[in-house]
Design a protein around this motif. Sequence first.
Motif, PDB file in Angstrom:
ATOM      1  N   GLY A 119      17.637  14.776  30.312  1.00  0.00           N
ATOM      2  CA  GLY A 119      18.463  15.686  30.079  1.00  0.00           C
ATOM      3  C   GLY A 119      18.562  16.715  29.101  1.00  0.00           C
ATOM      4  N   ALA A 120      18.107  15.996  27.690  1.00  0.00           N
ATOM      5  CA  ALA A 120      17.934  17.193  26.564  1.00  0.00           C
ATOM      6  C   ALA A 120      17.154  18.146  26.821  1.00  0.00           C
ATOM      7  N   PHE A 121      15.855  17.541  27.463  1.00  0.00           N
ATOM      8  CA  PHE A 121      14.752  18.599  27.611  1.00  0.00           C
ATOM      9  C   PHE A 121      15.249  19.622  28.600  1.00  0.00           C
ATOM     10  N   LEU A 122      15.883  19.223  29.780  1.00  0.00           N
ATOM     11  CA  LEU A 122      16.355  20.365  30.640  1.00  0.00           C
ATOM     12  C   LEU A 122      17.328  21.114  29.925  1.00  0.00           C
ATOM     13  N   GLY A 123      18.349  20.633  28.930  1.00  0.00           N
ATOM     14  CA  GLY A 123      19.254  21.420  28.193  1.00  0.00           C
ATOM     15  C   GLY A 123      18.397  22.537  27.446  1.00  0.00           C
ATOM     16  N   VAL A 124      17.150  22.118  26.722  1.00  0.00           N
ATOM     17  CA  VAL A 124      16.462  22.990  25.899  1.00  0.00           C
ATOM     18  C   VAL A 124      15.998  24.094  26.849  1.00  0.00           C
ATOM     19  N   SER A 125      15.506  23.644  28.071  1.00  0.00           N
ATOM     20  CA  SER A 125      14.749  24.449  28.954  1.00  0.00           C
ATOM     21  C   SER A 125      15.611  25.657  29.328  1.00  0.00           C
ATOM     22  N   LEU A 126      16.913  25.177  29.517  1.00  0.00           N
ATOM     23  CA  LEU A 126      17.829  26.163  29.853  1.00  0.00           C
ATOM     24  C   LEU A 126      18.294  27.060  28.514  1.00  0.00           C
ATOM     25  N   VAL A 127      18.209  26.811  27.560  1.00  0.00           N
ATOM     26  CA  VAL A 127      18.646  27.649  26.264  1.00  0.00           C
ATOM     27  C   VAL A 127      17.445  28.547  25.885  1.00  0.00           C
ATOM     28  N   ILE A 128      16.131  28.118  26.213  1.00  0.00           N
ATOM     29  CA  ILE A 128      15.123  29.021  25.939  1.00  0.00           C
ATOM     30  C   ILE A 128      15.045  30.333  26.251  1.00  0.00           C
ATOM     31  N   PRO A 129      15.619  30.615  27.716  1.00  0.00           N
ATOM     32  CA  PRO A 129      15.829  32.276  28.005  1.00  0.00           C
ATOM     33  C   PRO A 129      16.370  32.974  27.064  1.00  0.00           C
ATOM     34  N   VAL A 130      17.312  32.413  26.381  1.00  0.00           N
ATOM     35  CA  VAL A 130      17.797  33.455  25.258  1.00  0.00           C
ATOM     36  C   VAL A 130      17.221  33.331  24.127  1.00  0.00           C
ATOM     37  N   LEU A 131      16.339  32.567  23.842  1.00  0.00           N
ATOM     38  CA  LEU A 131      15.516  32.267  22.549  1.00  0.00           C
ATOM     39  C   LEU A 131      14.224  33.362  22.800  1.00  0.00           C
ATOM     40  N   VAL A 132      14.010  33.871  24.020  1.00  0.00           N
ATOM     41  CA  VAL A 132      12.751  34.324  24.393  1.00  0.00           C
ATOM     42  C   VAL A 132      12.643  35.756  23.670  1.00  0.00           C
ATOM     43  N   ARG A 133      13.583  36.571  23.515  1.00  0.00           N
ATOM     44  CA  ARG A 133      13.776  37.767  22.892  1.00  0.00           C
ATOM     45  C   ARG A 133      13.704  37.906  21.271  1.00  0.00           C
ATOM     46  N   PRO A 134      14.633  36.915  20.688  1.00  0.00           N
ATOM     47  CA  PRO A 134      14.512  36.718  19.257  1.00  0.00           C
ATOM     48  C   PRO A 134      13.304  36.389  18.875  1.00  0.00           C
ATOM     49  N   LEU A 135      12.558  35.263  19.655  1.00  0.00           N
ATOM     50  CA  LEU A 135      11.356  34.617  19.056  1.00  0.00           C
ATOM     51  C   LEU A 135      10.317  35.505  19.292  1.00  0.00           C
ATOM     52  N   ALA A 136      10.144  36.251  20.282  1.00  0.00           N
ATOM     53  CA  ALA A 136       9.360  37.376  20.434  1.00  0.00           C
ATOM     54  C   ALA A 136       9.379  38.442  19.487  1.00  0.00           C
ATOM     55  N   ALA A 137      10.495  38.862  19.050  1.00  0.00           N
ATOM     56  CA  ALA A 137      10.600  39.969  18.233  1.00  0.00           C
ATOM     57  C   ALA A 137      10.175  39.288  16.900  1.00  0.00           C
ATOM     58  N   PHE A 138      10.254  37.935  16.562  1.00  0.00           N
ATOM     59  CA  PHE A 138      10.098  37.252  15.244  1.00  0.00           C
ATOM     60  C   PHE A 138       8.768  37.278  15.257  1.00  0.00           C
ATOM     61  N   PHE A 139       7.846  36.974  16.273  1.00  0.00           N
ATOM     62  CA  PHE A 139       6.379  36.967  16.364  1.00  0.00           C
ATOM     63  C   PHE A 139       5.756  38.319  16.338  1.00  0.00           C
ATOM     64  N   SER A 140       6.546  39.335  16.781  1.00  0.00           N
ATOM     65  CA  SER A 140       5.958  40.882  16.822  1.00  0.00           C
ATOM     66  C   SER A 140       5.373  41.397  15.687  1.00  0.00           C
ATOM     67  N   PRO A 141       5.966  41.257  14.282  1.00  0.00           N
ATOM     68  CA  PRO A 141       5.243  41.711  13.265  1.00  0.00           C
ATOM     69  C   PRO A 141       4.009  41.097  13.010  1.00  0.00           C
ATOM     70  N   LEU A 142       4.043  39.896  13.121  1.00  0.00           N
ATOM     71  CA  LEU A 142       2.858  39.122  12.802  1.00  0.00           C
ATOM     72  C   LEU A 142       1.854  39.530  13.809  1.00  0.00           C
ATOM     73  N   LEU A 143       2.048  39.601  15.337  1.00  0.00           N
ATOM     74  CA  LEU A 143       0.887  39.895  16.055  1.00  0.00           C
ATOM     75  C   LEU A 143       0.307  41.513  15.831  1.00  0.00           C
ATOM     76  N   ARG A 144       1.316  42.142  15.154  1.00  0.00           N
ATOM     77  CA  ARG A 144       1.009  43.728  15.184  1.00  0.00           C
ATOM     78  C   ARG A 144      -0.135  43.683  13.992  1.00  0.00           C
ATOM     79  N   LEU A 145       0.469  42.679  13.015  1.00  0.00           N
ATOM     80  CA  LEU A 145      -0.608  42.658  11.717  1.00  0.00           C
ATOM     81  C   LEU A 145      -1.984  42.138  11.915  1.00  0.00           C
ATOM     82  N   LEU A 146      -1.915  41.159  13.009  1.00  0.00           N
ATOM     83  CA  LEU A 146      -3.116  40.509  13.446  1.00  0.00           C
ATOM     84  C   LEU A 146      -3.819  41.295  14.553  1.00  0.00           C
ATOM     85  N   PHE A 147      -3.328  41.936  15.342  1.00  0.00           N
ATOM     86  CA  PHE A 147      -3.837  42.493  16.595  1.00  0.00           C
ATOM     87  C   PHE A 147      -3.524  44.078  16.592  1.00  0.00           C
TER      88      PHE A 147
END
Lengths: 853, 249
Positions: free
Chosen positions: A447-475
Amino acid sequence: MRLRRFSGISLRNLRARAQRTLLTAVGIVLGVAIVFGVITLSDTMASTFTDLYSRAFGAADITVTAAGDSGTFDDRVVEEVRGYEGVESAAPRLSLPASLILETKGDNGLPEVQTMRLFGVEPESAALATGFELTEGRFPESGKELTLDGGSAESIGLEVGDKVTLGTPRGPEKLELVGILRVPGGSFGGFGFGMAPLSYARGAFDEPGRISGIAVEAAEGTPVTDLQERLDQGLGEGLQAQRSETRTQEISSQLQGFRISLLFFAGTALFVGAFLVFNALSMTILERTRELGMLRALGSTRAMIARSVMTEAIILGLIGSLLGVLFGYGMAKGLVYLFGRAFLFQITALVISPFALVSAIVVGVAVTAMAALYPALRAGRVSPVEAMRARAGGTGKRSSRIWSVLTTLFGLLLLGVGAPWIYYLAKNLSADLDGLVYASGIAAVIGAFLGVSLVIPVLVRPLAAFFSPLLRLLFGVEGRMAAANATRNTGRTALTASALMVGISLVVAFAALGGSVLGSIRTYLEGSLGSDYVVQPASQNSDVTFSKALPERISRVPGVESTTSLASTFLRDGEEVNLVFGVDERYPDIFRIDYVVGGPETFAKLEDGGALLGKQLAEARKLGVGDEVRLPTPEGPKRYPVRGILENDVVGGGAGIYLSRETLARDFNERKGEFLAIKAEPGTDRDSLTREIRTILRDYPQFSLYSNAEWKAQIEGDFNRQYVFFYAIMGVSVAVSAFGVVNTLSMSVFERTREIGILRAVGTTRLQVGRLVIDEGIVISLIGCLVGVAVGSLLGYLFVLGSGAGGFEVDFFYPKVPAIAALLAGLFIGVFAGLLPARSAARKGIVEAVQYE
Amino acid sequence: MENGSAIAVETVGLSKVYGEGSTTVHALRDVSLEFPDGEFAAIMGPSGSGKSTLLHLLGALDKPSSGRVIVGGTDLSGLSDRKLTLLRRERMGFVFQFFNLIPTLSAEENILLPALIAGEKAGKYAGRLDELLDLVGLRARRTHRPDELSGGEQQRVAIARALVRNPDIIFADEPTGNLDSSTGAGVLDLLKESAGRYDQTILMVTHDPRAAAFADRVVFLSDGRVVDEARDPDPEGILERIKNLESAG
């Protein structure tokens, strides 16, 4: 072959998209394989144990043992049993932990030791005392004679007539091999099994007049159950009579908990496989929107379309499951090998049950079908108008804001209910897990796993934005574009990342638990163990014991300040299992103990027959100082006044009962010691001390001397070997989810064919296009791994809290190395998964891609 | 004809509205039309005029916001999705701009698809299949996959597919949109010939005046309304009317 009916289209589709089909099936194949492997492993174990157990102990109709199935009793009971009406014959036996001392030397220059179980038997009733058959020679009759199992004899290279060295509590003794037993499966799980004359065994193991069991055969015409009941009633409270079948069943039910937890770990791989199926089918349907619309326009009903998708899924599930079972056979072999390494238990022949076969396939197909249900229904809902749309609906419909808020809230709710429930269960569970409670714990984790899975969609954008500068730096710019690409279909990115999250978080949680237990033991050994050396059986799986002589000799060595040893027995009283220890007054000098009531001096007070209790046990039974604890002894139940309550004792945990060595010897006939701790005088020359002790131990090659550091290393080694076994199972689900990333990336590439063409047309190099895909893979898998590490840390913390329930307090050690390893794995999985899709993206012809509609 | 009606398809006050609030689009406004049995009608209009929406509604692919569609005497209003599906299956055939052949099926399997969807045995259609393959001139290529056929060949397969169960009405959505002009002309000849042979009504949406010139009648739509009509048209006349429409709009 000409298509003959509508449903045939499903098979054509699977064939046409062979690569996707294969990638999708990988999840099912691996999931089914590990489930099949685990069921086969546990079936094999259960059958090995029960088979050996029933043959070794249970050939007779009825078995008489001490109440609680542990300890010995007076052999006068044999005559009493023989006096019962309906008893054809009764064979006494004395079951003892022993070891064979081999001629070969180990790495440390000491002789190698083979752990074994030894039965002391009477010559005239030896054949009844065990169910193993003779293949050669005879049963032991008198003096120093030994009959040994064929597997051990062969591996050591012994033949009838040879001399064998047996390690006994009074030292090594030479016996003559007089017979060979046939043990099914070739060996007793890697242990040896032998029989010696009862009189000799009693003498060598210091058990005068004692036996541990009686095998009873009922006379013809006597109902076995009736005889068993009469014996059970008549022999008094200290003894029990059980039908042998009942005993065998008990053994296999004890393996149930182990089986459930293995199945849980294996099941996650299948669960992750279901994500893959869901993702792949959803994508296939999106790609085929226009085709589905056309079929609808031509008169296919919604149900027909949904059915054809389901048919596709079920065929996929069936193929995947069949391959999975084939592959699972190999996996079972691997697991058995790892299990053997982890727990020093050898299994030679795999037991493939029809149940394992059928259930693995049924579960595989059912999971696939369940994952396909939603995509199938969605396929049915495709409007016939889609047939006329110019572009296939590539981007997919954005779900409404309300819907995404609702699913996120639902996810948080699941997490909010699941996590505290895990915490509560962990906090309140003792070692004895009830099946249903255990299942609810697993449900809470899922249940906890499913719960996290359902929350992840809203995390995708902020996390991708978080990685973005790092990736820009690297690639460079590709890195930034890739981060943006990953957020274009948040649903798919989230699903792929979730699949990865499940496996990673289990690994991290498990590592947190293991690391914390190990860390706590290490801290304990470093800071709180009052001894400098311990004497322990030379092999991990051995429970050999020593007589009084060994500690006496060691304590006379110059430079030894004091020694303490303990004896133990376990008693089963109905459902309850009591761990009973015999300790001396020096015990608290060596082991750090916290006291709820009492202090170190209470140990000295045990000589009058009192008892100390672990805190959990005292609470469960509502006992305090001044009360009496009731224990079943072979002579009937006895009461012991409670003198104190202990907390956080490493030996007994919270459920231990401590008596004096004398009480344990008198009431439970347990005289032999099994753990010897040695404290050196300050300033002693350690080298000469260890040399002297090792000289004494030459007479006891089944034991080794360890310094605290060596002992710590030994424990860590054992631990790590066992962990490899569990990591291997969990690794499968991580592998499956890595394939999920491959699948998602190839879908992205396919979907963006035109866009890639345009990028190429305006001057993007092949390498840049490839990097774009790989970077997207990194973003997706990093999201999964980052969330996985977070969830795993939390879960691990809850597990650690729960592991304290046994009574030994475990401190939480953050799994730094596994967490960093998991993040690096995220990077690696991203790159690895991106390779093939990146290649296909880079290879697209520009003109072709631009024209692609 | 079979159903005793001289009208194949009829619309009464047909309207279709997409979206709501500020994004409302009136795709069709109060359209009333009649298409007699056996007529080959073309529907024309600039993009956004509602011609595709009209075809969707006539073909029972979509439901109107208001008004009625009557197909062969059956009022489609209030019919369930299942009933509409069965109606399409039994009485209608479709030819699409992008051919929409199933890439994994051969030419003949694609032609037989409507029969398979209707749950009929392929064997029963053996004669009909040969007849259609001859009609569309693809007997030699019957086992080829769509990607082994040219665009014109693919569209001929699609026409054979639309004809296989002998429907009353054939709906064609820009059937020549993805073909060059001579191939397109061939396809339209074929469509007209087969419709004549099997006495079928054809409703075709197109923006190509040369394609529309094959029709018996052209209906012009603009901004969701029927604005003009031409009988036995020629390409120049059609082009003229379209220019007028565009300058008027």
